[in-house]
Write a protein that holds these residues in place. Structure first.
Motif, PDB file in Angstrom:
ATOM      1  N   PRO A 164      11.817  -9.863 -52.550  1.00  0.00           N
ATOM      2  CA  PRO A 164      12.098 -10.086 -53.972  1.00  0.00           C
ATOM      3  C   PRO A 164      13.127 -11.188 -54.174  1.00  0.00           C
ATOM      4  CG  PRO A 164      13.219  -8.113 -53.213  1.00  0.00           C
ATOM      5  CD  PRO A 164      12.380  -8.595 -52.062  1.00  0.00           C
ATOM      6  N   TYR A 223      14.957  -9.530 -68.254  1.00  0.00           N
ATOM      7  CA  TYR A 223      13.741  -9.694 -67.444  1.00  0.00           C
ATOM      8  C   TYR A 223      12.572 -10.111 -68.338  1.00  0.00           C
ATOM      9  CZ  TYR A 223       9.633  -8.398 -64.704  1.00  0.00           C
ATOM     10  OH  TYR A 223       8.427  -8.418 -64.064  1.00  0.00           O
ATOM     11  N   ALA A 226       6.934 -11.504 -63.745  1.00  0.00           N
ATOM     12  CA  ALA A 226       6.975 -11.697 -62.295  1.00  0.00           C
ATOM     13  C   ALA A 226       5.760 -12.459 -61.810  1.00  0.00           C
ATOM     14  CB  ALA A 226       7.062 -10.346 -61.585  1.00  0.00           C
ATOM     15  N   LEU A 237      10.913 -12.801 -59.646  1.00  0.00           N
ATOM     16  CA  LEU A 237      11.212 -11.969 -60.810  1.00  0.00           C
ATOM     17  C   LEU A 237      11.932 -12.836 -61.833  1.00  0.00           C
ATOM     18  CD1 LEU A 237      12.439  -9.102 -58.538  1.00  0.00           C
ATOM     19  CD2 LEU A 237      10.343  -9.030 -59.890  1.00  0.00           C
TER      20      LEU A 237
END
Length: 305
Positions: A164, A223, A226, A237
């Motif tokens: 990630p 956020y 992704a 991300l």
């Protein structure tokens, strides 16, 4: 200010229509053998390029055309009842006139095909780099249609690795923070990115990476979306963030970092496809980095409307 929201984060590769991964079938050798004759098999060479026809389109033979059975082929999943597998081209008797790398395929192929290519490339890279058990050094055998690397000595199972990483569009309210690496084409800048470290939340990674690479302080972040990024196995991300208007400073990881105005980003987007050799160049359209830049641009345009 009208209060309208900018468009959703879209437009990047490898995040559209995908396969049903059909996890239960990975343990069913009989079912996979029955699916094999009508299956499509994506073949990759040693450089991770897919076999293609003379026009650069996907060349994925059926199982019947290849003959035999799934064997060591990696089962990817199902699409409308048709199974998809991946295999190393060197292991089968199939010829194609060309090869195409994943970045070119992402720009030219249908979204579904390029997404399957991304999945195949990441998994085959993991297989090729998993030769021995990391716990005892024993030999590896692959199980569950290629999804488990099993140590024949100590019995430990190893699973496909995904790394990630955060990637973030930082704004001070009027400008967008972009940096560049020395290896990139001249004049290209992009948003800030970095890998998540053990013990961190994603929000902590955003603040740390931006501060480490540019010395700009992040106040808060959000956020947005992704993107699988199989070069070789990252998951990007995407975030937007509010930053302090600090003067960017770099320490070697980046060659340069700067604040860019809306006018500069707007001119770069207008210039796209007709580069005059001057001004800012942005990230390629297949990347979530580009979508983050466009998302910020759209938000600023909406705010000004």
């Amino acid at each position: 200010m009208t209060g309208r929201s900018p468009p959703a984060l879209t437009g990047f590769a490898f995040a559209g229509e995908t396969l049903d991964r059909a996890d239960a079938l990975r343990d069913d050798a009989g079912a996979l053998a029955r699916l094999w004759p009508a299956a499509r098999v994506m073949l990759l060479d040693a450089e991770g390029r897919a076999l293609a026809d003379a026009e650069g389109n996907l060349s994925a033979p059926t199982g019947a055309e290849l003959g035999g059975g799934p064997g060591t082929g990696l089962f990817l999943g199902l699409k409308d009842g048709t199974a998809w597998f991946a295999a190393q081209a060197a292991h089968v008797a199939w010829q194609a006139p060309a090869q195409i790398d994943l970045r070119r395929a992402a720009a030219a192929w249908p979204a579904f095909e390029s997404g399957v290519f991304a999945m195949a490339r990441a998994l085959l890279h993991w297989q090729s780099s998993t030769k021995f058990c990391s716990a005892c050094g024993g030999d590896i055998t692959f199980r569950r249609a290629g999804y488990i690397a099993h140590c024949t000595r100590c019995g430990k199972d190893h699973y496909p690795r995904v790394d990630p990483a955060v990637i973030v569009a930082v704004s001070d309210g009027e400008r967008l923070l972009l940096g560049r690496q020395a290896s990139w084409p001249a004049r290209r800048y992009s948003v800030i990115a970095g890998f998540v470290e053990p013990g961190e939340t994603l929000e902590q990674t955003v603040a740390r990476e931006v501060r480490e690479e540019t010395q700009v302080r992040v106040r808060q972040c959000r956020y947005l979306g992704a993107q699988p990024w199989p070069f070789p196995g990252a998951l990007m991300l995407g975030f937007s963030a509010e930053g302090e208007p600090d003067a960017p400073q770099v320490d070697g990881e980046l060659e340069d970092a700067r604040w860019f105005t809306f006018a500069e980003i707007d001119a770069a987007l207008v210039r796209e496809g007709n580069d005059d050799g001057e001004g800012l160049l942005l990230s390629p359209s297949i990347s979530i980095a580009r979508s983050l830049i466009e998302h910020w641009h759209a938000g600023m345009r909406t705010r000004a409307a």
